[in-house]
Write a protein that holds these residues in place. Structure first.
Motif: not given
Lengths: 230, 164, 190, 565
Positions: A102-126
């Motif tokens: 249904d939806e995509t979430v982009r997860i980026t790991a780095q020292q030492w934190a996680w970044t999550f990109r949620h699709a938001g209201a429209d359900g579309e990433l980017d």
């Protein structure tokens, strides 16, 4: 067995736990058989005065070998096939397949934190309404998510114990997977691959929300890094 | 006990007899090797990929065989030595085969190696490649265009996984 | 140092020294195999490396192949002389082999100097990293082999330890074999 | 005969020796074995100290550890990394393979020394240098390497990521030197066992311990190559700035994982096999039984060795390999249970019909079988790829491989040391204190690692120095388990001095041992205790297999291999 230690929070958690049950039953049987036989023999053939040990010549050995080695050999092969079938089927479901998501979430790991990109209201990433958060992952109960996992610097591992999900993030690669939350609540996201001196301080929180609560969060996100309200 | 009793004369009777050839034999093998070397250098000058590969690697195998057989005397050595060396080569082959899906290929089921793909883009190449490389480069350029459109946060979307 | 009796036994039929050399070569095959396997994995996945490889000097590589092949010849001739009990001839031929090793290294030195001046250093890109790593590891074997060979030649001149002429020869042929594969991998395939 | 004549000359050669030449510069295989054993024990103490420090930190977070101080995240990583590396490369390998291989192979196959005594000495010296280099990595700027013993790049490759500019390079050089030492040693072991056997000793007359050490050495030599190549590459990445494993520069970090585990998995069997060999020697001697199905043991060993080359990627199931490859590797991994289980059954079957005496070596050997079974069956959970998604990198893995490595490296070593102590030093250890030491060690060991299985099932991840950041892991229940494990460790460590005192005291004051105190058959018991330089007065000939116990129509219940009748 695992369900006693950790709640089942995703659609495939119970399948992994089922596989663990299969392995548990098979290994417990063999373990108890072997240890039972072992301790029985130790007691039965302890040193006793005037009793000489048995000398096993080649003929006798051949006969005993059938009972002690050949038959267990075949039985273990059967057990192995059962374990392999279970393991491969669960693995294929979790790691090989990619259901319609249904939806995509982009997860980026780095020292030492996680970044999550949620699709938001429209359900579309980017798109402009993406919600980028640090160390907070918000998902909706019952929706199937695809995740795209990447790392910026070193290896990390995206591990959500309640989902029974774990996947290493490798710099330079984008690795995809999926999950479908089935339990509302607030859970741990952990880094499961050593990533430097801050490996122990790299937690993130997972919020599995009901559709209403999730919509509310999208409308009024908290702790976001980037969010453009229309 | 003096140590030179162990020199060549002291081989115990159950040893493999070591064929000793005349020097001329070894010079003949050397001449063949040099001739093969000339072929392997001139072959690629035709700039035909198949010929290059055949002359380069086919002849390397032939040369290796000649050296192993005649110079290292593996033809008269005990069989288990040859088997040992072949098994070690087999292990290398096993390593190569089982690793190639991850390293040699740049995408697979549910994963894509973005940085390796981006390394294939023609901009980074100073000089033009051979004829056979052109198709690859074009493909690399397409990937790059896709990658460039991706957002800046370091995780470009690439749906290669679903293609399988 | 007196050799223990253990060294003189030969239950397999292969003399102990030679058996050990085969085991050395077996483990060397896996070392070079791992390195060249890793190189091939990258090379086949990166067509653009062909362009990087085009800057290697095929003629230098070909000349070095010729040098190593010829030094292998003198090594095997030394072995033949040792088998016949002619220690002095074996020693001389081993020295010829050492001269081959030296020539190889000198050519290598000029080649590398030129390449580094052109900007193709070990950090230039993946191909050059593997180029220096593989050729360097091979070069270390050439140096080690040549040094051991000098000792063996000194013994052989006194007609001592003649069986070692064969052992260092086998090792030398292996070094030659590695180069036979390095040459097309690093120089010819462009 | 030429051999015995040569031997006389040999023995004469070694009358006048200085202290240095006797204890440090010796080429005698028994002295080199003792050097390896003592160095291994010393480094074992270091590894145990590391374990003590980080277990204290886990049980009582962020409180100063007595004898160390406050444990930071960097300290913790360095401690766990070097605990693993030291215990595997500088304890298990030198003690099980090098010490016992050196001591046993020439004695058991009936010859006077290794085939290359000076190579043997060189091997120990390189090993010693490698240990010193490892120690130096703790003293350099930035501190010791803390990227786990697997040293996955890019963390291990770049100082900007691991914040230890020199530690990783020194660590890697130490490991590479150690590999060189064991390559030299391994070539020596294999060549000795292949070529220098006593006359009459055919393939199936070789004691299992020798077979196992030889097969282990072969596995090591055949698997370590790619990692040596990889170590060069990683060292260049660290020191010269190449990009072999740097994804931004055309490299691939996954390649290192393959190079590492291609060696790393066979390495498990490299240390397992010698311990299995000791157990075979001991259970036959103390149950007065022939080893059941000698050939089956041998073939399953070879089968395990061959299979061990086909399973390495099960360490990488979720580490970014193509998931389709995981299916291949899960099949091979689960299949390895067949030869290992068969071996366990054969060992258990050996006890059948025996006359079992529970001497201290026997207790250790039996404990090996009982505990290793736990490690064996828990491996199935991890080899089954689907279940590994959850268990990977949790304490379940830690508990699993400690249930294999502890029996191998610690129980196996204790069984070997207590069994061959009379031969090594010519004296007996105190039996009562050895038994006390045995029971407390075994109970302590289980007390450490059973809680870790439960922690692992609760999703507790490895290599985390402070759980307070993870609410699911910082619960009081889990913390109780951690405290329990740590207390068990303290109990286990507290009893070890008893063994050490017993070990060193008995060396000088113990009861004198006769040549064959256990009435065993193998050749090492047919020479004096301790064996003189050159081992045998007359080199033995072999007439039968090594396990001819309780043969009918004989007064003695043992039948030495070299006895003509």
């Amino acid at each position: 067995m695992l369900e006693h230690y950790m709640i089942q929070g995703s659609s495939y958690a119970s399948h992994i736990d089922g596989l663990v049950w299969v392995v548990l039953l098979i290994t417990t049987f063999w373990f108890l058989l072997a240890e039972g036989m072992f301790f029985y023999l130790l007691w039965r053939y302890r040193e006793q005065p005037g009793k000489k040990a048995l000398y096993i010549n080649d003929d006798l050995e051949h006969a005993i070998k059938y009972k002690w080695v050949e038959i267990p050999h075949r039985l273990i092969l059967i057990c192995d096939v059962a374990v392999i079938l279970g393991a491969v089927s669960v693995w294929s479901e979790v790691k090989l397949s990619m259901p319609v998501t249904d939806e995509t979430v982009r997860i980026t790991a780095q020292q030492w934190a996680w970044t999550f990109r949620h699709a938001g209201a429209d359900g579309e990433l980017d798109t402009a309404d993406d919600i980028v958060t640090v160390d907070d992952l918000h998902v909706q109960l019952g929706k199937t998510y695809k995740f795209e996992l990447a790392a910026k610097d070193v290896l990390h591992s995206f591990s959500v114990p309640v989902f029974r999900l774990k996947q290493d993030a490798i710099p330079g690669r984008v690795i995809s997977g999926w999950f479908k939350p089935t339990q509302a609540g607030e859970f741990d996201v952990q880094c499961a691959e050593i990533c430097g001196i801050g490996h122990g301080i790299m937690p993130a929180r997972l919020y599995v929300e009901t559709p209403e609560a999730h919509a509310e969060w999208i409308a009024h996100p908290t702790h976001y890094l980037a969010y453009k309200n229309k | 006990m003096s140590s030179h009793t162990e020199s060549h004369g002291a081989h115990s009777p159950n040893e493999a007899p070591h064929a000793t050839h005349e020097d001329a034999h070894y010079i003949k093998i050397w001449a063949i090797l040099v001739a093969l070397l000339v072929v392997s250098v001139t072959g690629p000058m035709l700039e035909i990929r198949v010929v290059t590969l055949l002359t380069a690697f086919g002849i390397a195998v032939v040369k290796a065989f000649l050296v192993a057989k005649h110079f290292m005397h593996l033809d008269t050595e005990k069989k288990f030595v040859v088997q040992l060396l072949v098994v070690c080569l087999g292990l290398v082959f096993l390593f190569f085969m089982a690793t190639s899906p991850d390293i040699m290929k740049h995408f697979g089921m549910n994963w894509v190696n973005e940085s390796a793909k981006n390394a294939n883009i023609p901009e980074k190449i100073v000089h033009h490649g051979g004829v056979e490389g052109a198709a690859e480069h074009a493909e690399g350029a397409a990937e790059h265009a896709e990658g460039a459109a991706a957002p800046a946060e370091g995780a470009p979307a690439h749906p290669a996984g679903e293609a399988h | 140092m007196v050799k223990p009796i253990a060294t003189l036994r030969s239950a397999t039929g292969v003399p102990t020294g030679r058996l050990a050399v085969w085991w050395v070569i077996a483990s060397e095959i896996v070392i070079f195999g791992g390195l060249l396997g890793a190189y091939l994995l990258h090379r086949l996945g990166h067509p653009e490396w062909a362009t990087y490889a085009s800057h290697t000097n095929t003629w230098a590589g070909a000349f070095n192949t010729l040098v190593l092949l010829s030094s292998s010849l003198s090594a095997v001739l030394a072995h033949n002389a040792a088998e016949k009990g002619n220690g002095a001839r074996a020693a001389n031929l081993l020295l010829v082999t050492c001269v081959g090793a030296l020539t190889f290294l000198v050519v290598k030195g000029f080649e590398w100097t030129h390449e580094i001046q052109e900007g193709f250093t070990i950090t230039a890109n993946g191909f050059w990293s593997f180029y220096y790593c593989a050729a360097g590891l091979h070069g270390l074997h050439v140096i080690a082999g040549a040094i051991i060979m000098l000792f063996v030649a000194a013994d052989a001149r006194k007609n001592q330890e003649l069986q070692r002429v064969e052992l260092i020869g086998i090792y030398w042929h292996f070094v030659d074999l590695v180069w036979i594969f390095l040459f097309p991998l690093l120089y010819i395939a462009k | 005969m030429a051999e015995s004549h040569a031997h006389d000359a040999h023995a004469h050669d070694h009358h006048e020796e200085g202290w240095f030449k006797k204890y440090f510069w010796s080429t005698d295989h028994k002295m080199i074995a003792k050097q390896y054993l003592l160095t291994g024990m010393l480094l074992g103490a270091v590894g145990a100290y590391f374990a003590y420090v980080f277990r204290m930190q886990l049980a009582f977070p962020n409180k100063p550890v007595p004898g160390y101080g406050l444990v930071t995240g960097a300290d913790y990583n360095a401690l766990i990394t070097n605990h693993g590396a030291v215990m595997i490369f500088w304890v298990a390998m030198p003690v099980l393979i090098a010490a016992f291989g050196n001591f046993l192979i020439p004695l058991m196959i009936g010859c006077d020394d290794m085939v290359f005594p000076r190579l043997n000495r060189l091997s120990y010296q390189i090993f010693l240098v490698s240990a010193i280099v490892l120690g130096a990595s703790f003293l350099v700027e930035g501190g010791a390497f803390g990227g786990a013993w697997t040293a996955y790049p890019p963390l291990s490759a770049k100082a900007e990521y691991n914040l230890t500019p020199l530690g990783p390079s020194l660590w890697l050089i130490a490991v590479a030197l150690e590999f060189v030492a064991f390559l030299l040693g391994g070539i020596n072991f294999v060549t000795t066992a292949m070529n220098s056997r006593a006359p009459g000793m055919k393939a199936f007359d070789i004691p299992m311990a020798v077979w196992m050490i030889v097969i282990a050495s072969i596995l090591f030599m055949a698997s370590v190559g790619p990692l040596i190549a990889g170590a060069f590459m990683l060292l260049f990445d660290q020191l010269l700035g190449t990009g072999f494993f740097d994804p931004d520069r055309g490299g691939d970090p996954v390649l290192w994982q393959h190079l590492f585990w291609f060696f790393g998995h066979p390495e498990v069997y490299v240390v397992l096999l010698p311990a299995l060999g000791f157990v075979a020697e001991i259970i036959t001697t103390f149950s007065r039984k022939k080893l059941f199905a000698y050939k089956t043991v041998l073939y399953t060993t070879i089968g395990t060795g061959v299979l061990s080359f086909f399973v390495w990627a099960h360490h990488q199931f979720i580490a970014g390999i193509d998931p389709r490859m995981a299916n291949v590797f899960t099949v091979t991994t689960v299949l390895i249970s067949i030869p290992i289980a068969e071996m366990c059954f054969v060992y258990i079957a050996t006890l059948y019909g025996g006359s079992i005496r529970f001497a201290v070596p026997m207790l250790w050997a039996l404990a090996f079988i009982a505990e290793f079974l736990v490690g064996g069956v828990t491996g199935i959970y991890l080899g089954a790829s689907g279940a590994d998604i959850y268990f990977h990198d949790t304490y379940f893995v830690v508990a699993h491989f400690h249930y294999t490595f502890f029996p191998i490296a610690i129980i196996g070593t204790f069984s070997g040391v207590t069994y061959w102590y009379p031969k090594m030093f010519g004296r007996h250890m105190n039996e009562l204190w050895n038994k006390v030491h045995f029971w407390i060690t075994i109970v302590g060991f289980n007390g450490i690692f059973i809680p870790l299985f439960m922690l692992g099932a609760s999703g507790d991840h490895r290599r985390i120095f402070d759980y307070s950041n993870f609410p699911e892991l910082a619960t009081p229940e889990l913390q109780q388990l951690r405290v329990f494990a740590t207390v068990s460790l303290l109990v286990m460590l507290a009893i070890q001095p008893v063994f050490l005192i017993n070990f060193f005291y008995s060396m000088f004051k113990g009861k004198k041992a006769e040549a064959n105190p256990w009435n065993a058959n193998t050749l090492e018991w047919q020479c004096p205790s301790p064996p003189p330089h050159g081992n045998f007065a007359v080199l033995p000939e072999v007439y039968r297999g090594p396990y001819e116990f309780s043969a009918p129509d004989r007064a003695d219940d043992f039948w030495p291999q070299n006895s003509p009748t």
